[in-house]
Design a protein around this motif. Structure first.
Motif, PDB file in Angstrom:
ATOM      1  N   ARG A  20       0.821  -1.218   0.000  1.00 13.98           N
ATOM      2  CA  ARG A  20       0.000   0.000   0.000  1.00 13.98           C
ATOM      3  C   ARG A  20       0.848   1.258   0.000  1.00 13.98           C
ATOM      4  NH1 ARG A  20      -2.923  -1.271   5.155  1.00 13.98           N
ATOM      5  NH2 ARG A  20      -1.618  -3.090   5.111  1.00 13.98           N
ATOM      6  N   THR A  21       1.866   1.302   0.852  1.00 11.98           N
ATOM      7  CA  THR A  21       2.654   2.530   1.000  1.00 11.98           C
ATOM      8  C   THR A  21       3.976   2.484   0.247  1.00 11.98           C
ATOM      9  OG1 THR A  21       3.693   1.681   2.999  1.00 11.98           O
ATOM     10  CG2 THR A  21       1.656   2.976   3.263  1.00 11.98           C
ATOM     11  N   LEU A  22       4.382   1.316  -0.264  1.00 11.60           N
ATOM     12  CA  LEU A  22       5.650   1.115  -0.965  1.00 11.60           C
ATOM     13  C   LEU A  22       6.860   1.420  -0.076  1.00 11.60           C
ATOM     14  CD1 LEU A  22       4.766   2.567  -4.480  1.00 11.60           C
ATOM     15  CD2 LEU A  22       4.664   0.210  -3.730  1.00 11.60           C
ATOM     16  N   GLU A  23       6.691   1.293   1.240  1.00  8.28           N
ATOM     17  CA  GLU A  23       7.812   1.466   2.169  1.00  8.28           C
ATOM     18  C   GLU A  23       8.374   0.096   2.536  1.00  8.28           C
ATOM     19  OE1 GLU A  23       6.063   3.453   5.475  1.00  8.28           O
ATOM     20  OE2 GLU A  23       6.435   5.438   4.640  1.00  8.28           O
ATOM     21  N   ARG A  24       9.641   0.089   2.896  1.00  9.83           N
ATOM     22  CA  ARG A  24      10.269  -1.150   3.348  1.00  9.83           C
ATOM     23  C   ARG A  24       9.936  -1.349   4.820  1.00  9.83           C
ATOM     24  NH1 ARG A  24      16.118  -0.360   2.462  1.00  9.83           N
ATOM     25  NH2 ARG A  24      16.309  -2.503   3.086  1.00  9.83           N
ATOM     26  N   ILE A  25       9.407  -2.535   5.137  1.00  4.68           N
ATOM     27  CA  ILE A  25       8.996  -2.821   6.508  1.00  4.68           C
ATOM     28  C   ILE A  25       9.337  -4.262   6.863  1.00  4.68           C
ATOM     29  CG2 ILE A  25       7.057  -1.179   6.520  1.00  4.68           C
ATOM     30  CD1 ILE A  25       5.258  -3.703   6.041  1.00  4.68           C
ATOM     31  N   ILE A  26       9.329  -4.520   8.181  1.00  3.14           N
ATOM     32  CA  ILE A  26       9.340  -5.899   8.664  1.00  3.14           C
ATOM     33  C   ILE A  26       7.915  -6.138   9.132  1.00  3.14           C
ATOM     34  CG2 ILE A  26      10.236  -7.506  10.383  1.00  3.14           C
ATOM     35  CD1 ILE A  26      12.816  -5.886  10.414  1.00  3.14           C
ATOM     36  N   PRO A  27       7.173  -7.031   8.469  1.00  6.51           N
ATOM     37  CA  PRO A  27       5.752  -7.187   8.799  1.00  6.51           C
ATOM     38  C   PRO A  27       5.542  -7.716  10.216  1.00  6.51           C
ATOM     39  CG  PRO A  27       6.421  -8.753   7.107  1.00  6.51           C
ATOM     40  CD  PRO A  27       7.602  -7.906   7.421  1.00  6.51           C
ATOM     41  N   GLU A  28       4.331  -7.487  10.726  1.00  8.87           N
ATOM     42  CA  GLU A  28       4.026  -7.978  12.066  1.00  8.87           C
ATOM     43  C   GLU A  28       4.017  -9.499  12.064  1.00  8.87           C
ATOM     44  OE1 GLU A  28      -0.818  -7.815  12.051  1.00  8.87           O
ATOM     45  OE2 GLU A  28       0.269  -6.056  12.759  1.00  8.87           O
ATOM     46  N   SER A  29       4.400 -10.069  13.204  1.00 12.02           N
ATOM     47  CA  SER A  29       4.456 -11.530  13.328  1.00 12.02           C
ATOM     48  C   SER A  29       3.992 -11.940  14.708  1.00 12.02           C
ATOM     49  CB  SER A  29       5.877 -12.028  13.063  1.00 12.02           C
ATOM     50  OG  SER A  29       6.767 -11.460  14.000  1.00 12.02           O
ATOM     51  N   ARG A  30       3.723 -13.202  14.890  1.00  7.10           N
ATOM     52  CA  ARG A  30       3.199 -13.711  16.153  1.00  7.10           C
ATOM     53  C   ARG A  30       4.315 -14.407  16.926  1.00  7.10           C
ATOM     54  NH1 ARG A  30      -1.726 -13.771  17.922  1.00  7.10           N
ATOM     55  NH2 ARG A  30      -2.585 -13.267  15.890  1.00  7.10           N
ATOM     56  N   ARG A  31       4.443 -14.073  18.200  1.00  9.23           N
ATOM     57  CA  ARG A  31       5.420 -14.705  19.081  1.00  9.23           C
ATOM     58  C   ARG A  31       4.905 -16.080  19.508  1.00  9.23           C
ATOM     59  NH1 ARG A  31       5.194  -9.332  21.500  1.00  9.23           N
ATOM     60  NH2 ARG A  31       7.024  -8.168  20.811  1.00  9.23           N
TER      61      ARG A  31
END
Length: 175
Positions: A20-31
């Motif tokens: 959506r934003t074309l930004e580099r991210i580390i996506p959310e994840s589940r512990r």
């Protein structure tokens, strides 16, 4: 510029491009305990150590591009596919070549006949007893041609019967 894929490709460090934003991210994840890690934004231009490629100079890159495959022997070329002449394509052969081809086929047939493995070793003895044309008499024991390796020595006066052999065995001592 095209939009990134819906399921973003991640790098070795887990960085992906947000569609959506074309930004580099580390996506959310589940512990493991069930809680959720928040999404992390990555600064533009930052490359983590896991994503840094090994430096290769221009000559090293060029050498890698022109390298031979593993196991290749220098100077060896595979034989051409058309080298094996099929027996059906004898139209382009000379008279001598056709003659040689027939000879080769006969030799091959003869070799194949000689390499047959018998299913039963007893068959060999039956063929000789039934009037087989064997001229080999090396291992045969007859009175005219005794085989001393297979027959007991009767010239020395010892008994060749089972009783004589039993007496010999009784005399042997085992240490």
């Amino acid at each position: 510029m095209s939009k990134p894929a819906i399921v973003p490709e991640t790098t070795a460090s887990g960085i992906a491009v947000d569609p959506r934003t074309l930004e580099r991210i580390i996506p959310e994840s589940r512990r493991p305990d069930g809680s959720v890690r928040k999404q992390i934004k990555i600064r533009p231009g930052y490359t983590p150590q896991e994503d840094v490629r090994r430096f290769r100079g221009t000559r090293q890159t060029q050498a890698d591009a022109t390298a031979l495959p593993k196991g290749h022997i220098i100077g060896w070329t595979p034989p051409p596919q058309a080298a094996a002449v099929a027996p059906a394509s004898k139209a382009g052969m000379s008279k001598a070549q056709k003659k040689n081809e027939k000879r080769k086929e006969k030799r091959k047939e003869k070799r194949d006949e000689g390499e047959k493995v018998k299913d039963n070793w007893d068959d060999e003895d039956e063929g000789e007893a039934a009037g087989g044309t064997t001229t080999k008499t090396e291992g045969v024991h007859t009175e005219e041609q005794p085989n001393w390796a297979a027959a007991p020595d009767t010239k020395k006066g010892e008994a060749a019967s089972a009783d004589g052999l039993a007496d010999k065995l009784d005399k042997l001592e085992v240490r």
